[in-house]
Design an enzyme around this catalytic site. Structure first.
Site, PDB file in Angstrom:
ATOM      1  N   LYS A   1       8.441  10.524  -1.413  1.00 24.11           N
ATOM      2  CA  LYS A   1       9.470   9.549  -1.812  1.00 24.11           C
ATOM      3  C   LYS A   1       9.591   9.485  -3.334  1.00 24.11           C
ATOM      4  O   LYS A   1       8.690   9.030  -4.030  1.00 24.11           O
ATOM      5  CB  LYS A   1       9.103   8.148  -1.319  1.00 24.11           C
ATOM      6  CG  LYS A   1      10.230   7.152  -1.594  1.00 24.11           C
ATOM      7  CD  LYS A   1       9.791   5.704  -1.561  1.00 24.11           C
ATOM      8  CE  LYS A   1       9.418   5.148  -2.894  1.00 24.11           C
ATOM      9  NZ  LYS A   1      10.537   4.977  -3.834  1.00 24.11           N
TER      10      LYS A   1
ATOM     11  N   GLU B   1      -2.320   7.843 -10.121  1.00 21.67           N
ATOM     12  CA  GLU B   1      -2.075   8.330 -11.497  1.00 21.67           C
ATOM     13  C   GLU B   1      -1.226   7.273 -12.167  1.00 21.67           C
ATOM     14  O   GLU B   1      -0.021   7.190 -11.912  1.00 21.67           O
ATOM     15  CB  GLU B   1      -1.312   9.666 -11.459  1.00 21.67           C
ATOM     16  CG  GLU B   1      -2.094  10.827 -10.879  1.00 21.67           C
ATOM     17  CD  GLU B   1      -3.135  11.365 -11.846  1.00 21.67           C
ATOM     18  OE1 GLU B   1      -3.150  10.948 -13.016  1.00 21.67           O
ATOM     19  OE2 GLU B   1      -3.945  12.194 -11.414  1.00 21.67           O
TER      20      GLU B   1
ATOM     21  N   CYS C   1       3.357   9.311 -19.384  1.00 21.80           N
ATOM     22  CA  CYS C   1       2.110   8.557 -19.169  1.00 21.80           C
ATOM     23  C   CYS C   1       1.107   8.870 -20.260  1.00 21.80           C
ATOM     24  O   CYS C   1       0.438   7.995 -20.782  1.00 21.80           O
ATOM     25  CB  CYS C   1       1.544   8.865 -17.792  1.00 21.80           C
ATOM     26  SG  CYS C   1       1.276  10.624 -17.497  1.00 21.80           S
TER      27      CYS C   1
ATOM     28  N   GLU D   1       1.442  -0.955 -22.655  1.00 20.90           N
ATOM     29  CA  GLU D   1       2.013   0.398 -22.595  1.00 20.90           C
ATOM     30  C   GLU D   1       3.504   0.270 -22.890  1.00 20.90           C
ATOM     31  O   GLU D   1       4.259  -0.237 -22.058  1.00 20.90           O
ATOM     32  CB  GLU D   1       1.819   1.018 -21.206  1.00 20.90           C
ATOM     33  CG  GLU D   1       2.413   2.406 -21.148  1.00 20.90           C
ATOM     34  CD  GLU D   1       2.430   3.037 -19.760  1.00 20.90           C
ATOM     35  OE1 GLU D   1       2.702   2.338 -18.776  1.00 20.90           O
ATOM     36  OE2 GLU D   1       2.176   4.252 -19.690  1.00 20.90           O
TER      37      GLU D   1
HETATM   38  P1  NAD Z   1       6.604   2.048 -10.667  1.00 21.55           P
HETATM   39  O1  NAD Z   1       5.189   1.703 -10.389  1.00 21.55           O
HETATM   40  O2  NAD Z   1       7.564   0.946 -10.906  1.00 21.55           O
HETATM   41  O3  NAD Z   1       7.255   2.928  -9.506  1.00 21.55           O
HETATM   42  C1  NAD Z   1       6.696   4.144  -9.088  1.00 21.55           C
HETATM   43  C2  NAD Z   1       7.069   4.421  -7.649  1.00 21.55           C
HETATM   44  O4  NAD Z   1       6.463   3.437  -6.821  1.00 21.55           O
HETATM   45  C3  NAD Z   1       8.566   4.381  -7.336  1.00 21.55           C
HETATM   46  O5  NAD Z   1       8.849   5.425  -6.423  1.00 21.55           O
HETATM   47  C4  NAD Z   1       8.730   3.028  -6.671  1.00 21.55           C
HETATM   48  O6  NAD Z   1       9.839   2.953  -5.783  1.00 21.55           O
HETATM   49  C5  NAD Z   1       7.429   2.907  -5.908  1.00 21.55           C
HETATM   50  N1  NAD Z   1       7.017   1.527  -5.587  1.00 21.55           N
HETATM   51  C6  NAD Z   1       7.405   0.369  -6.160  1.00 21.55           C
HETATM   52  N2  NAD Z   1       6.777  -0.685  -5.586  1.00 21.55           N
HETATM   53  C7  NAD Z   1       5.951  -0.174  -4.646  1.00 21.55           C
HETATM   54  C8  NAD Z   1       4.996  -0.742  -3.736  1.00 21.55           C
HETATM   55  N3  NAD Z   1       4.777  -2.051  -3.692  1.00 21.55           N
HETATM   56  N4  NAD Z   1       4.294   0.091  -2.945  1.00 21.55           N
HETATM   57  C9  NAD Z   1       4.475   1.447  -3.010  1.00 21.55           C
HETATM   58  N5  NAD Z   1       5.370   2.033  -3.828  1.00 21.55           N
HETATM   59  C10 NAD Z   1       6.092   1.241  -4.652  1.00 21.55           C
HETATM   60  O7  NAD Z   1       6.520   3.046 -11.928  1.00 21.55           O
HETATM   61  P2  NAD Z   1       7.717   3.637 -12.777  1.00 21.55           P
HETATM   62  O8  NAD Z   1       8.243   2.546 -13.643  1.00 21.55           O
HETATM   63  O9  NAD Z   1       8.612   4.400 -11.873  1.00 21.55           O
HETATM   64  O10 NAD Z   1       6.951   4.731 -13.688  1.00 21.55           O
HETATM   65  C11 NAD Z   1       6.455   4.471 -14.960  1.00 21.55           C
HETATM   66  C12 NAD Z   1       4.953   4.310 -14.914  1.00 21.55           C
HETATM   67  O11 NAD Z   1       4.342   5.458 -14.333  1.00 21.55           O
HETATM   68  C13 NAD Z   1       4.339   4.205 -16.298  1.00 21.55           C
HETATM   69  O12 NAD Z   1       3.358   3.195 -16.301  1.00 21.55           O
HETATM   70  C14 NAD Z   1       3.698   5.561 -16.505  1.00 21.55           C
HETATM   71  O13 NAD Z   1       2.655   5.580 -17.455  1.00 21.55           O
HETATM   72  C15 NAD Z   1       3.243   5.889 -15.133  1.00 21.55           C
HETATM   73  N6  NAD Z   1       3.015   7.330 -14.984  1.00 21.55           N
HETATM   74  C16 NAD Z   1       1.737   7.804 -14.806  1.00 21.55           C
HETATM   75  C17 NAD Z   1       1.496   9.172 -14.731  1.00 21.55           C
HETATM   76  C18 NAD Z   1       0.099   9.735 -14.581  1.00 21.55           C
HETATM   77  O14 NAD Z   1      -0.016  10.903 -14.216  1.00 21.55           O
HETATM   78  N7  NAD Z   1      -0.936   8.990 -14.837  1.00 21.55           N
HETATM   79  C19 NAD Z   1       2.568  10.045 -14.814  1.00 21.55           C
HETATM   80  C20 NAD Z   1       3.842   9.535 -15.001  1.00 21.55           C
HETATM   81  C21 NAD Z   1       4.058   8.174 -15.065  1.00 21.55           C
END
Ligand code: NAD
Length: 483
Positions: A182, A255, A289, A386
């Site tokens: 997803k 991650e 990230c 962040e």
């Molecule tokens: P997010 O946590 O808002 O969303 C990520 C995903 O989770 C989306 O697909 C979203 O629909 C889904 N989601 C939302 N609520 C959920 C729930 N309750 N249960 C399960 N899934 C749910 O993150 P974002 O804003 O899309 O991404 C940015 C963040 O991701 C930043 O903090 C960034 O640092 C992090 N990130 C980490 C890595 C890594 O490898 N460590 C890589 C890229 C991004």
């Protein structure tokens, strides 16, 4: 800051040629998602969105496909992954353009994202997971085997949707699992198009791709027939994923976000370090990230480093990612844009010195200039949170121990770096950073063969390398008494 956009003039019809992939079939659905082009701030595409019924069918298809898929050899599964990488390269330009339209990053970086995803996929399927013999003597033979877990749910964010899907996807498939993937509701399109390629390569049900909102992600973490969740996203959501997965004791890889420090020592070659530090801070407009999010500069080179970074900031071209000379695209969505604008305003109010950028241009599009800040307190929001956007603080230190203490004074622990001509000293200081990856004279270097993941609240577990692949498998001891 002037934002140019050749694309703004064209008003193309809404693009709707997208489908879910369930059990080897491309499907539409009753619900739909509108997708915004962040360079224009307007909806440019619409795609189907899965609900609970589609999720149940996708999970059931993945479960049905599992026995035959796990029975295939690593070599057979590797061959199909390589076929996927080949298709990704063949369709790279078309996918990259779509990725730029939905995500905002410059076209060359979208091409690079797909290329990196393909290269890492090829790299991962060259890694062997052998049976490990723990003891073999006259009395006993004990070995450690690894078997696939079953159905893996993969949930991805909006900053690098293709690459961040391919890492867990290939890890899961190569190790014999089946998948429900997803993407983020902000960037579902390139992933759905990758789904069409997956359909050409893998047997029905082995991979299913469902666009959908946050509630679909939550339903995946709670689903009784999903065995593992591989989640990439924010710390706040990661904690919800872990809590929800506890009910069925799913395996989980998280991650999450980072607040990466870069410690720049007094002996550094400022000019050459500044170029690399600027790129590692501002690539994808800071929405990475493992971007550098705090720079700690020794007091003897602080001014020179600030000047060199400001020079880079002034040169950087901000604009629509489809324009050939754009180096920094827009923020990906309005929510993130508003968050970063709030940080810029807070930082100004707190009396920090804005060295470059700092202005908030009028729209359309979610554009912000690369912003460099100094004279900012360690307990400010900009240093503590962040930012995930194009604003970075340059802090001053006089004592290396103090710099390490301040770098570690955070709940984040994704990665960090040390910049120096003295490689030995650099490696020793890097080893004191409480992170998953500590680099010397580089930042953001990753590969299929090197484990990647976060310490502290930046994550749980590792992706890539044999260590990462084994997290998609259950270790099983087989212990034979010989007499
Ligand atoms: P997010 O946590 O808002 O969303 C990520 C995903 O989770 C989306 O697909 C979203 O629909 C889904 N989601 C939302 N609520 C959920 C729930 N309750 N249960 C399960 N899934 C749910 O993150 P974002 O804003 O899309 O991404 C940015 C963040 O991701 C930043 O903090 C960034 O640092 C992090 N990130 C980490 C890595 C890594 O490898 N460590 C890589 C890229 C991004």
């Amino acid at each position: 800051m002037a934002i140019r956009s050749a694309e703004g003039a064209q008003s193309a019809a809404l693009r709707q040629d997208f489908s879910l992939l369930i059990d080897g079939k491309l499907e539409q659905s009753a619900r739909q998602l509108d997708v915004i082009n962040p360079a224009l701030g307007t909806v440019f595409a619409r795609c189907p969105a899965a609900g609970p019924a589609e999720l149940d069918r996708a999970v059931a298809a993945a479960r049905r496909a599992f026995p035959a898929w796990r029975a295939r050899s690593f070599a057979e599964r590797a061959a199909l992954v390589k076929r996927l990488s080949q298709l990704l390269r063949e369709r790279q330009n078309e996918l990259a353009e779509l990725l730029t339209r939905e995500q905002g990053k410059p076209l060359a970086q979208s091409v690079a994202e797909i290329d990196r995803g393909a290269a890492q996929s090829d790299g991962m399927v060259g890694i062997e997971i052998p049976v490990e013999v723990i003891a073999d003597d006259a009395d006993k033979h004990i070995e450690l085997r690894y078997r696939p877990l079953g159905v893996v749910g993969i949930i991805t964010p909006w900053n690098a949707p293709v690459n961040l899907a391919l890492g867990p996807l290939v890890s899961a498939l190569y190790t014999g699992n089946t998948v429900v993937l997803k993407p983020s509701p902000y960037t579902p399109l390139a992933t759905l198009k990758v789904g069409e390629l997956l359909k050409e390569v893998f047997p029905p049900g082995v991979v299913n791709v469902l666009a959908g909102g946050d509630e679909l992600g939550a339903a995946m973490t709670a689903h009784a027939d999903i065995d593992k969740i591989s989640f990439t996203g924010s710390v706040a959501t990661g904690k919800k994923v872990l809590a929800s997965a506890a009910a069925t004791l799913k395996r989980v890889t998280l991650e999450l976000g980072g607040n990466d420090p870069a410690i720049v020592l007094d002996d550094v070659d400022v000019k050459s370090a500044a170029k690399k530090i600027f790129f590692a801070s501002f690539v994808n407009s800071g929405q990475v990230c493992m971007a550098i999010k705090r720079i700690y500069a020794h007091e003897s080179i602080h001014k020179e480093l600030c000047d060199a970074l400001v020079e880079e900031a002034k040169k950087a071209k901000v604009g629509n990612g489809l324009d050939a000379d754009t180096e920094l695209g827009p923020l990906q969505n309005k929510m993130q844009y508003d968050k970063v604008v709030g940080l810029i305003e807070d930082t100004k109010k707190a009396g920090a010195t804005i060295l470059a950028g700092g202005d908030v241009p009028a729209g359309p599009g979610y554009f912000l200039p690369p912003t460099l800040v100094t004279d900012v307190a360690d307990d400010s929001r900009l240093v503590q949170e962040e930012q995930f956007g194009p604003i970075v603080p340059i802090l001053k230190f006089s004592d290396v121990d103090d710099a390490v203490r301040r770098a570690n004074d955070t709940r984040y622990g994704l990665s960090g770096s040390v910049w120096t001509k003295d490689l030995q000293r650099g490696a020793e200081i890097a080893a004191r950073l409480e992170v998953g990856t500590a680099w010397v004279n580089q930042h953001r270097a990753t590969s299929a063969f090197v484990p990647f993941g976060g310490a502290k609240e930046s994550g749980l577990g590792r992706q890539y390398s044999a260590l990462g692949l084994k997290s998609y498998m259950e270790p099983e001891v087989v212990s034979v008494a010989k007499r």
